[in-house]
Design an enzyme around this catalytic site. Structure first.
Site, PDB file in Angstrom:
ATOM      1  N   CYS A  77      24.811  26.942  59.582  1.00 12.70           N
ATOM      2  CA  CYS A  77      24.638  26.331  58.385  1.00 12.70           C
ATOM      3  C   CYS A  77      25.068  24.787  58.248  1.00 12.70           C
ATOM      4  O   CYS A  77      25.949  24.450  58.681  1.00 12.70           O
ATOM      5  CB  CYS A  77      25.026  27.294  57.045  1.00 12.70           C
ATOM      6  SG  CYS A  77      26.828  27.443  57.019  1.00 12.70           S
ATOM      7  N   CYS A  78      24.231  24.286  57.271  1.00  8.24           N
ATOM      8  CA  CYS A  78      24.688  22.963  56.921  1.00  8.24           C
ATOM      9  C   CYS A  78      24.495  21.871  58.123  1.00  8.24           C
ATOM     10  O   CYS A  78      23.468  22.029  58.802  1.00  8.24           O
ATOM     11  CB  CYS A  78      26.043  22.659  56.556  1.00  8.24           C
ATOM     12  SG  CYS A  78      26.710  21.340  55.579  1.00  8.24           S
ATOM     13  N   ILE A  79      25.575  21.448  58.791  1.00 10.39           N
ATOM     14  CA  ILE A  79      25.258  20.278  59.849  1.00 10.39           C
ATOM     15  C   ILE A  79      25.334  21.225  61.012  1.00 10.39           C
ATOM     16  O   ILE A  79      24.884  20.538  62.273  1.00 10.39           O
ATOM     17  CB  ILE A  79      26.154  19.350  59.808  1.00 10.39           C
ATOM     18  CG1 ILE A  79      26.096  18.020  60.762  1.00 10.39           C
ATOM     19  CG2 ILE A  79      27.706  19.836  59.885  1.00 10.39           C
ATOM     20  CD1 ILE A  79      24.875  17.241  60.681  1.00 10.39           C
TER      21      ILE A  79
END
Length: 224
Positions: free
Chosen positions: A135-137
């Site tokens: 998730c995210c980066i």
């Protein structure tokens, strides 16, 4: 039998470690689904330490494993000891620590290198056909290691809601297929058994980020 899921952290705090809300959401959703989380982090120095009030680096030195232990309430293991055989899935929350401590994406972008232990763990789960949640980066790790994979970091057009959309373009240049998605959604690459969600790549209310991570966790467990 409860599914055993490795959660790999990158420190403690959005600007130099794991994003705390994302890490907590992963652990909450795993617990709610009846899975057993086993938390790991590499025993390495952080790239740097950031004052989270000022947003500026300080002269402090901190260790990724020691800082990650704050989130894990002390129940954490050295990533070098992880054995994929006894585990059903892997999840890596986001935060700048992924791009600074688990890899050099923050300073080198698509030309980055990935920590030897982190790359080894990702390749081991992939080779064993066990699901990986990102998730995210953290989907940039898959984009770097698994050419042709499908992941999402949200949207590929920069705007106020999606301030980090250029990440998607860099991932495409690595040969990855980026799939636009909403913050509450998770994308599944069935062939590579990768599940990703944008989380705080989006300027969204925290409950929507939490819901998107829940979607990711449920898909990971479905594949496990």
């Amino acid at each position: 039998m409860a599914k055993r899921v490795a959660v790999v952290l990158a420190g403690c705090g959005v600007f130099d470690g794991s994003e705390i809300h994302e890490a907590s959401a992963v652990l909450v959703h795993l617990s709610r689904e009846g899975a057993q989380a086993e938390v790991y982090a590499p025993n390495i120095p952080q790239m740097h330490v950031v004052d989270h009030m000022k947003g500026q680096p300080t002269l402090e030195q901190r260790n990724v494993l020691v800082e990650s232990a704050r989130i894990a309430r002390g129940n954490i293991r050295d990533l070098a000891t992880l054995d994929v055989k006894g585990l059903d899935a892997l999840i890596i929350p986001g935060g700048f620590g992924v791009a600074k401590n688990l890899s050099t994406w923050a300073t080198q972008g698509k030309n980055c290198s990935i920590s030897k232990d982190v790359e080894g763990v990702l390749r081991a789960f992939h080779a064993a056909h066990k699901p990986i949640g990102l998730c995210c980066i953290s989907p940039v790790l898959a984009a770097k290691i698994f050419p042709g994979c499908e992941v999402t970091v949200g949207h590929d057009t920069e705007c106020e809601q999606w301030p980090y959309a250029k990440t998607a373009e860099a991932m495409k240049e690595l040969g990855c297929r980026h799939v636009n998605s909403q913050v509450t959604e998770a994308h599944v690459d069935a062939r590579n058994r990768l599940v990703s969600t944008s989380a705080f790549m989006c300027n969204a209310p925290i409950h929507q980020v939490h819901d998107g991570i829940g979607s990711m966790v449920r898909e990971v467990l479905r594949l496990a």
